[in-house]
Write a protein that holds these residues in place. Structure first.
Motif, PDB file in Angstrom:
ATOM      1  N   ASP A 149       0.853  -1.185   0.000  1.00  0.00           N
ATOM      2  CA  ASP A 149       0.000   0.000   0.000  1.00  0.00           C
ATOM      3  C   ASP A 149       0.888   1.233   0.000  1.00  0.00           C
ATOM      4  O   ASP A 149       1.869   1.301   0.754  1.00  0.00           O
ATOM      5  CB  ASP A 149      -0.900   0.013   1.238  1.00  0.00           C
ATOM      6  N   TRP A 178       0.922   5.245   0.600  1.00  0.00           N
ATOM      7  CA  TRP A 178       0.216   6.414   1.132  1.00  0.00           C
ATOM      8  C   TRP A 178       1.072   7.641   0.877  1.00  0.00           C
ATOM      9  O   TRP A 178       2.283   7.642   1.174  1.00  0.00           O
ATOM     10  CB  TRP A 178      -0.009   6.291   2.644  1.00  0.00           C
ATOM     11  N   LEU A 186      -7.242  10.358   4.148  1.00  0.00           N
ATOM     12  CA  LEU A 186      -7.329   9.333   5.187  1.00  0.00           C
ATOM     13  C   LEU A 186      -6.898   9.993   6.498  1.00  0.00           C
ATOM     14  O   LEU A 186      -5.804  10.541   6.578  1.00  0.00           O
ATOM     15  CB  LEU A 186      -6.370   8.192   4.809  1.00  0.00           C
ATOM     16  N   GLU A 191      -7.782   6.822  11.459  1.00  0.00           N
ATOM     17  CA  GLU A 191      -8.152   5.666  10.632  1.00  0.00           C
ATOM     18  C   GLU A 191      -6.896   4.973  10.088  1.00  0.00           C
ATOM     19  O   GLU A 191      -6.816   3.737  10.060  1.00  0.00           O
ATOM     20  CB  GLU A 191      -9.057   6.134   9.482  1.00  0.00           C
ATOM     21  N   ALA A 192      -5.923   5.777   9.701  1.00  0.00           N
ATOM     22  CA  ALA A 192      -4.680   5.210   9.162  1.00  0.00           C
ATOM     23  C   ALA A 192      -3.969   4.360  10.220  1.00  0.00           C
ATOM     24  O   ALA A 192      -3.445   3.278   9.929  1.00  0.00           O
ATOM     25  CB  ALA A 192      -3.768   6.333   8.679  1.00  0.00           C
ATOM     26  N   GLU A 215      -5.359   2.779  12.683  1.00  0.00           N
ATOM     27  CA  GLU A 215      -6.120   1.541  12.812  1.00  0.00           C
ATOM     28  C   GLU A 215      -5.817   0.584  11.665  1.00  0.00           C
ATOM     29  O   GLU A 215      -5.645  -0.622  11.870  1.00  0.00           O
ATOM     30  CB  GLU A 215      -7.629   1.856  12.854  1.00  0.00           C
ATOM     31  N   ARG A 216      -5.768   1.128  10.455  1.00  0.00           N
ATOM     32  CA  ARG A 216      -5.469   0.272   9.298  1.00  0.00           C
ATOM     33  C   ARG A 216      -4.116  -0.404   9.438  1.00  0.00           C
ATOM     34  O   ARG A 216      -3.962  -1.577   9.112  1.00  0.00           O
ATOM     35  CB  ARG A 216      -5.470   1.108   8.003  1.00  0.00           C
ATOM     36  N   LEU A 217      -3.129   0.364   9.917  1.00  0.00           N
ATOM     37  CA  LEU A 217      -1.798  -0.218  10.090  1.00  0.00           C
ATOM     38  C   LEU A 217      -1.825  -1.360  11.102  1.00  0.00           C
ATOM     39  O   LEU A 217      -1.140  -2.365  10.946  1.00  0.00           O
ATOM     40  CB  LEU A 217      -0.797   0.851  10.530  1.00  0.00           C
ATOM     41  N   ARG A 225      -4.240  -3.343  11.656  1.00  0.00           N
ATOM     42  CA  ARG A 225      -4.986  -4.508  11.169  1.00  0.00           C
ATOM     43  C   ARG A 225      -4.293  -5.228  10.024  1.00  0.00           C
ATOM     44  O   ARG A 225      -4.537  -6.401   9.794  1.00  0.00           O
ATOM     45  CB  ARG A 225      -6.378  -4.068  10.689  1.00  0.00           C
ATOM     46  N   THR A 226      -3.442  -4.509   9.276  1.00  0.00           N
ATOM     47  CA  THR A 226      -2.936  -5.095   8.039  1.00  0.00           C
ATOM     48  C   THR A 226      -1.645  -5.872   8.253  1.00  0.00           C
ATOM     49  O   THR A 226      -0.878  -5.601   9.168  1.00  0.00           O
ATOM     50  CB  THR A 226      -2.681  -4.001   6.978  1.00  0.00           C
ATOM     51  N   THR A 248       3.298  -1.072   4.099  1.00  0.00           N
ATOM     52  CA  THR A 248       2.821   0.261   3.736  1.00  0.00           C
ATOM     53  C   THR A 248       4.013   1.180   3.535  1.00  0.00           C
ATOM     54  O   THR A 248       4.893   1.268   4.395  1.00  0.00           O
ATOM     55  CB  THR A 248       1.910   0.829   4.842  1.00  0.00           C
ATOM     56  N   ASP A 285      -2.552   4.828  -3.009  1.00  0.00           N
ATOM     57  CA  ASP A 285      -3.756   4.196  -2.478  1.00  0.00           C
ATOM     58  C   ASP A 285      -4.498   5.112  -1.519  1.00  0.00           C
ATOM     59  O   ASP A 285      -5.702   4.983  -1.335  1.00  0.00           O
ATOM     60  CB  ASP A 285      -3.377   2.902  -1.754  1.00  0.00           C
TER      61      ASP A 285
END
Lengths: 189, 189
Positions: free
Chosen positions: B103, B105, B116, B120-121, B123-125, B127-128, B132, B151
């Motif tokens: 990904d 950014w 973003l 939220e970013a 949180e995404r980090l 979970r993934t 990135t 992305d």
């Protein structure tokens, strides 16, 4: 709430723990001015005991506040206008109203004593009407005399990678101001 | 979660909005390396299309990873070891496994499109399991072609002082990494 910052070149430590005076770094002048302006600080004091070094910083400042570069980049001029060049931290404190009138918070990369967390510090800033001066050191950090004379020591800035702590003062100041004063509207409630 | 950062010198904008190539700034090499190491990034890519500029960065890197300065300041050596000098952002992407595997950014000082949020970013980090790559621009920021191929565009870093936004890339990178990856144990739940 009213926040000012100071960057100290003496007394600070060198890599062996001796008290020294460091030389001015041009990008410290710019970067901390820009961070201070971004986060609404009232003043950015650069403290240096050597007249020639203070004159150098004054020349950089004037180049951006009154000279051609300021006309070319107005945002930079606005940032450099916050800069005040003084001989010592005491002179910065006096310029803000004197030691009894303000709160002085120091920063360190290591946990030198009881620390104030950024969350608590952020709350304190919201509640107070006093001026708070946040002090950053060059070299290997502020000398013990500066740390012990402060009202609070901010917690070291930690990352995700354990206890490695060797941020530049330009990065550390930016992060500290963001943690204390940054907009947090995007955060979860 | 695995995060790398890149600093782009081309294609970036100048003050008039033209696409240009910027020169390397020595303290960008150091400061972003140190911030990357502090926040546990895997790599710091400096991208530059001009061979002589890449060689300059390689010399700085070698001076700190293999030379006398690295022995004098081991923490700095550890930071500079994350540095990888490449010709283009594409080369950085390829080094991380290719465009489909990661990904990308991008960051900007202005709100160039849907963004973003850092919350939220973050949180995404968490979970993934993907890599990135977070991309920073020099000059007046990344060219539109780089922004549109990403992305996600991270929200601009705002302070307490309205819409002033003229942080140095050294400060912006430090703040972004702290917001995304910084320890938050002292924060209120």
């Amino acid at each position: 709430m009213s926040v000012a910052i100071a960057l100290v070149h003496h007394p600070v430590l060198d890599g062996q723990g001796a008290v020294v005076t460091t030389a001015v770094t041009n990008l410290d002048v710019h970067d901390l001015s820009r961070s201070a302006r971004t986060y609404g600080c009232t003043d950015y004091f650069i403290t240096h005991p050597i007249a020639a070094q203070r004159e150098l910083v004054e020349r950089i400042r004037a180049h951006w506040t009154d000279g051609s570069s300021g006309r070319r980049i107005p945002d930079r001029r606005e940032a450099l206008r916050l800069l005040r060049v003084v001989e010592s931290l005491d002179e910065a404190v006096a310029a803000l109203g004197g030691r009894d009138a303000i709160d002085v918070w120091v920063t360190a990369a290591r946990r030198l004593g009881p620390t104030l967390s950024f969350a608590e510090a952020r709350e304190r800033l919201r509640r107070t009407e006093r001026v708070t001066l946040i002090v950053f050191g060059t070299g290997w950090g502020l000398a013990p005399a500066v740390v012990s004379s402060a009202d609070a020591l901010l917690e070291p800035i930690g990352g995700a990678a354990g206890d490695y702590n060797h941020l530049s003062v330009r990065a550390a100041c930016a992060i500290a101001l963001d943690r204390l004063l940054g907009a947090r509207t995007g955060d979860p409630a």
